[in-house]
Design an enzyme around this catalytic site. Structure first.
Site, PDB file in Angstrom:
ATOM      1  NE  ARG A   1      -2.723   3.706  24.884  1.00 31.90           N
ATOM      2  CZ  ARG A   1      -2.587   5.077  24.960  1.00 31.90           C
ATOM      3  NH1 ARG A   1      -3.526   5.643  25.702  1.00 31.90           N
ATOM      4  NH2 ARG A   1      -1.717   5.701  24.355  1.00 31.90           N
TER       5      ARG A   1
ATOM      6  CD  GLU B   1       6.097  13.858  19.894  1.00 31.29           C
ATOM      7  OE1 GLU B   1       5.249  14.268  20.583  1.00 31.29           O
ATOM      8  OE2 GLU B   1       7.014  12.983  20.516  1.00 31.29           O
TER       9      GLU B   1
ATOM     10  CD  GLU C   1       4.481   5.952  27.686  1.00 33.02           C
ATOM     11  OE1 GLU C   1       4.113   5.029  27.065  1.00 33.02           O
ATOM     12  OE2 GLU C   1       5.549   6.765  27.613  1.00 33.02           O
TER      13      GLU C   1
ATOM     14  CG  ASP D   1       4.037   5.278  20.916  1.00 31.28           C
ATOM     15  OD1 ASP D   1       4.594   6.232  20.421  1.00 31.28           O
ATOM     16  OD2 ASP D   1       4.791   4.333  21.826  1.00 31.28           O
TER      17      ASP D   1
ATOM     18  CE  LYS E   1       5.254  10.120  28.321  1.00 31.19           C
ATOM     19  NZ  LYS E   1       6.379   9.319  27.903  1.00 31.19           N
TER      20      LYS E   1
ATOM     21  CD  GLU F   1       9.435   3.455  20.843  1.00 34.02           C
ATOM     22  OE1 GLU F   1       9.280   4.808  20.746  1.00 34.02           O
ATOM     23  OE2 GLU F   1       9.007   2.900  21.848  1.00 34.02           O
TER      24      GLU F   1
ATOM     25  CD  GLU G   1      12.021   6.896  27.366  1.00 31.04           C
ATOM     26  OE1 GLU G   1      12.363   7.716  28.099  1.00 31.04           O
ATOM     27  OE2 GLU G   1      11.016   6.301  27.288  1.00 31.04           O
ATOM     28  NE  ARG G   2      11.236   3.371  23.945  1.00 33.53           N
ATOM     29  CZ  ARG G   2      10.926   2.033  24.501  1.00 33.53           C
ATOM     30  NH1 ARG G   2      11.703   1.255  23.876  1.00 33.53           N
ATOM     31  NH2 ARG G   2       9.985   1.996  25.126  1.00 33.53           N
TER      32      ARG G   2
END
Lengths: 721, 721
Positions: free
Chosen positions: A353, A404, A308, A382, A304, A410, A184-185
């Site tokens: 957000r 992080e 999502e 993000d 996580k 990405e 992913e990414r």
């Protein structure tokens, strides 16, 4: 049409008659090419004629092998192995347990701590010698890598007095690698973990991966995606993971796994994953015991949850602390930790957000077990090209908070754009939270200084894949490198890191290093310019996050749409996060809150992040906001073109293979920068109704063209969702 | 638990103090390591002191670069470039157009044809010289690779008189690579085609891929999966494909694409893909014109239609000829071809899967356009470890038929098992169809000799991926190599091919080459023994085709289930395809039909393919069928163990890196061979009710254990379906 590109590259290849083996980038910054400077070469050889290095543990053997291999390649030297110092030019390496000489340096050893080392020019038996000493095997390994770096970068080794130890305890790579080897990414090919062939087959690449990490001090790796599969916790996969752990252990790297919160249901046969349910707690305790039976030094879990679509404690009306503490209790007897991600994206659409993580986690401060670390992204949205620092830094005073970063690009051009990320990493670290008054930087919030936290950490989402050059772009290796170096020492400058990386990776020729370093250092600002200047964010294509799409307004949730973030209208552009708007600024400490609440005191680079600003507003430059915005987009493209010009002058200073690869990718970067610029300027123009100022090249196509473009099979979209 | 494996490998790595750069397999058989035999080294250097090689076309430049690079590495020699022969030891390379000397060899040139070449020791101006001559640039390139092979394999170059030309016109690799870079039945990592970065970025690997193919005479590549996406026919993707074609062209390789039959609907906006519809025909004609505007030497289409869910002419009640001819008409003006696959698997369940292709295609013989080739798998089921030859070979007398092999080991242990496939390729080629009486071998049916066909072809489903070593297993490279060599010359023996491959890839040391060649040659029979002896087939795990699963009986279609194929019951085992059964034998010519109709004359290796045989039947060995079956399964495992023993003796004869990689994979192969053996023997025992004869090791687990094993995330399952 790019037929000429292929043609030119092919002809460059065919007409290049030098017969040296092509550089493919596989060796990263550990190339150990022969030292070219004759004077240095001779001096170095005199300094390491003998080697006194008792090694029997795997880690010391690895250090010794690295040292011998490096000296062989750098200096064409196989030092005599000796048991005592009888001549000058002896290199002594080890710990107090393996060397009486080293045991004598109690001051240096004390300063080195458990992971550090010292490198010192000393007299032993009246002979000038060099000592690489540490309290632990791992410290010696780190010292050996640093010593080799001195040779690789052409430093003097005449009067050494180095003491180094890491500022951050947990220095981790997070691999968003799925068990089917999609990433992913990921933009550098498939996952390097060949799960199907594990545990029986140890790919040589695992060892080179561990060497590279050890060389920059990375001491942990989460090998599977945060969007997790519970399968990774089954016995079969634990046995596979244990084989990787065995390789990593030698190089001082602990292995971590993501814990799928619903695993007790999915692989455990339970009816619930409620963290307050006794059977669930027992399941995790048993699972932890099982994991440690295979991997005695297992690092712990990353989670996580409730984000999502991932399951989590909120699924059972519990909070994040309930979930994290259950796992922490299971790991505690084994000294494992839980890294609980604050990146939450739940089913409710928030008014802003950017506020959600703080809103959910700040109230939980003090409720987490001592072996929980909350992992917070550098910014509140993000991993955008630029974000103000996350308000949770400095805000969680009773809870360890680790940062992080995303090393994989990405939102920064995938592995096609040359973007050196150290300036971005550093910008966040240097930001002042004012948590305990002026000087309370993010760096101090995460290195434990602010609240005397023992558990400190820095995680980076890896940009590593199966591409021969590891990262898809030769220069993307610099981001892996820079992340590791900053995790070791957040005080390092991006320039210093780029300098040593370039010398090891390409050439020590200053006529190469200096100009290339210059464009590396500005490359991130360049990318911000052509993608999201002045505080814009989240205006990229949906799903794959490829290219510009500020017009997207039809996704199911408001906060998935670019228009939610830029809020362009006929009056102006930008997200009002002031006290008159979403009041996200209130999540910062007062000094910052007040600064950001006022457009006049808000740094220009964050302007549209916090304010909805009139197109006509006069900017410090004298331009209107519209003109300033256009200026940034055009400047971004110009900077890419200048980078291309500089790079073209580097031909012949490095190997043709990597020169050509980078040249081609820069041409794509230029095309995509123009695409970003044109699409965004034309789109925002549909609100500002103002002309593109004279002197700027006209966009090649109209807005409809850009809006209608379709792309298929974009990389990085494999994953749990 | 395999913790010891990782540990041993790591310690081997750490204690190995030789500092030579590890061999990773990337260079394939084109390593050009320095010639070790001093006498040969000196003789070679005397023979190529000067080079007369006028090169200006891309292909001749590529040949010259390869030659110079090879001589530099093999002989540490940079021959003087000369325009005329003034001394002995001159190598002259070129075509009649580039060299007057070469133009004189009209006999050799005539024999070489358009793709061949000659290499000859001659006197020029009274000086001993070597000539590499051909009619075309591509021929010269092939000649150069062969000349370098002579040096790599230690042949004399004193009195050369070689003339070579390919026996087969279309020598193609089929890549089952999806546009998202997953590879259907790929076991070596993701696709090497980085579509996202095309056309701007030409991965250096594309050039090395083309070099490797050219070195063995492969002249075509289908770059996308037969389970096709119509997106590959959009303009964006054609531009990308054109960039690949540019690289390939230099090395004499044409590019082909799969044509998704429903593309006119999916990307063309039409309501039908009916091949007799005029708008559909026009769409394909326009599409072909568009393709050739980007790729002037585009090779053509391959089509998988009405099979495993793929659309096709039968969707519109048309037949295969209707579909193929429509595409052929579109390609004809550009000299493109259609390769129409006979592997059909339609919605109706046939009484015998093995009969379907013949049943559908034989009646269409004579109805195809002249630029259609029907592509037929080597056997009638699906790339099993052993199948009798496909009955369509020799049966289509008015239609060119090409053979399709699978190089990737879908049914032969993925990239984990060492299985040298040349004996399997060869077994099929040597099979006698009796189409025109005795001696009508499959080789003659596909090389055009039988019916004087001009269009001849051999396709191999590639085993290539992004793994550094290309194929996932160092020895899997041999299957790519062997396929190319046999497509060039079906008369070559597996032993001769293995011999040259081993010398180029590993070592010219006979104490290495001979024992390793021996186990390579028997490795396919070994695999048949531990997987599907005596004519068994299709008894592997569902979906991923990993491991044994003869018990599966619950899939939707009868002919998806292993039990359909082995038909074991209390009476016996095997599929009755005789005139009393499905009568599949009737698809063969009478001599073969009669032979296979009778168990007494059926070759033992095909026995259970054609007959349901009693467990008690006495075999030629004197054993019962049950005993014989058990014997084969156990012999397969024993052979793997013997291979391991032989390999362990090779330590030190080659580099440690590849030695260790192969050693690890052999250990997995042994484990999986035991798994196959135990699972199959225990399962079939549940029907035979007979004991495992004395003296054989007892299976470690019971049948239930094997039946209950679950596997996740198996490789090779990415794909359109």
């Amino acid at each position: 049409m790019n037929k000429p590109a292929a043609c030119i590259i092919l002809l460059l290849f065919l007409f290049n008659t030098t017969n040296t083996k092509a550089e493919d980038g596989y060796r990263l910054w550990l190339r150990y090419n022969k030292v070219q400077n004759v004077s240095l070469y001779n001096t170095y050889r005199q300094s390491v004629k003998q080697l006194q290095f008792n090694a029997s543990s795997p880690t010391l053997l690895a250090a010794k092998k690295e040292l011998n291999n490096g000296l062989q390649l750098l200096l064409n030297l196989q030092p005599a192995q000796v048991n005592s110092v009888a001549a000058s030019g002896t290199l002594i390496a080890g710990t107090p347990q393996t060397s009486k000489t080293i045991a004598q340096y109690s001051t240096e050893l004390k300063a080195a701590g458990t992971e550090g080392y010292f490198i010192k020019t000393v007299n032993v038996n009246g002979k000038s010698s060099i000592v690489i000493g540490a309290n632990t095997d791992k410290g010696v390994l780190y010292g050996v890598f640093n010593f080799l770096k001195l040779l690789q970068t052409g430093q003097s080794i005449q009067l050494l007095a180095i003491t180094e130890k890491p500022e951050i305890k947990y220095r981790l790579l997070n691999h968003w690698d799925n068990l089917d080897r999609t990433v992913e990414r990921g933009y550098a090919g498939s996952s390097i973990w060949k799960w199907h062939k594990l545990p029986g087959y140890i790919d040589p690449r695992y060892i080179d991966y561990a060497r590279a990490n050890a060389s920059i001090g990375i001491n942990g790796a989460v090998v599977n995606n945060v969007n997790a599969s519970a399968i990774s916790l089954t016995k079969d996969y634990l046995v596979k993971t244990a084989a990787l752990a065995q390789v990593f252990r030698t190089y001082g790297i602990k292995i971590y796994l993501t814990a799928r919160f619903s695993a007790p249901v999915e692989i455990g046969g339970l009816k619930t994953a409620d963290p307050l349910d006794a059977s669930v707690q027992k399941w995790w305790k048993d699972k932890a015991d099982e994991i440690y039976s295979y991997i005695p030094d297992f690092g712990g879990f990353i989670v996580k949850a409730n984000s999502e679509g991932q399951p989590g404690p909120q699924t059972y009306n519990r909070n994040h602390a309930d979930g994290a503490n259950m796992l922490a209790d299971a790991l505690k007897p084994h000294n494992g930790i839980v890294m609980w991600r604050a990146f939450v994206y739940d089913d409710k659409v928030p008014d802003d957000r950017a506020k959600q993580a703080y809103s959910e986690f700040k109230p939980l401060d003090g409720q987490f077990r001592s072996n929980v670390i909350v992992q917070v992204k550098n910014g509140a949205i993000d991993f955008q090209p630029r974000e103000p620092f996350h308000p949770l830094f400095g805000a969680m005073r009773k809870t360890p908070v680790m940062i992080e970063y995303q090393i994989t690009q990405e939102y920064l051009g995938f592995s096609t754009h040359l973007v050196y990320l150290a300036p971005m990493f550093k910008e966040v670290l240097e930001s002042d939270t004012y948590a305990k008054g002026k000087g309370s930087t993010v760096a101090k919030a995460i290195d434990g200084e602010l609240d005397n936290q023992a558990f400190t950490g820095m995680a980076g989402v890896a940009n590593i894949g199966s591409d021969v050059n590891w990262c898809g772009h030769q220069f993307a290796q610099a981001n892996w490198y820079a992340f590791g170096r900053l995790a070791w020492n957040p005080e390092l400058t991006p320039a210093a890191i780029a300098d040593e990386w370039l010398r090891m990776t390409f050439s020590t020729d200053n006529s190469f290093v200096n100009p290339v370093k210059q464009f590396m250092l500005s490359s991130r600002e360049t990318t911000v310019d052509y993608m999201t200047p002045l505080g814009l964010h989240h205006i990229m294509g949906t799903g794959a996050h490829y290219g510009p799409a500020p017009w997207v307004n039809n996704l199911n949730r408001p906060d998935w749409n670019p228009v939610y973030y830029h809020k362009a209208d006929s009056a102006g552009i930008g997200f009002d996060r002031t006290s008159k708007g979403s009041n996200a600024v209130a999540q910062y400490f007062p000094e910052i809150r007040d600064q950001l609440n006022n457009p006049a005191t808000t740094p220009e680079k964050y302007l549209l992040w916090f304010h909805h600003v009139s197109w006509n507003k006069q900017m410090p430059s004298g331009k209107t906001l519209w003109q300033e915005l256009v200026h940034h987009y055009y400047r971004g493209v110009d900077s890419v073109r200048n980078m291309q010009k500089t790079w073209s002058l580097m031909q012949g200073k490095i190997d043709d293979a990597r020169f050509n690869e980078v040249k081609q990718l820069m041409a794509i970067q230029e095309q995509e920068a123009v695409w970003w610029r044109n699409a965004c300027v034309l789109y925002f123009q549909s609100f500002s109704k103002m002309p593109i100022p004279a002197g700027y090249e006209k966009p090649e196509h109209d807005l409809a063209y850009y809006r209608n473009q379709k792309f298929y099979f974009l990389p990085g979209t494999g994953g749990a969702q």
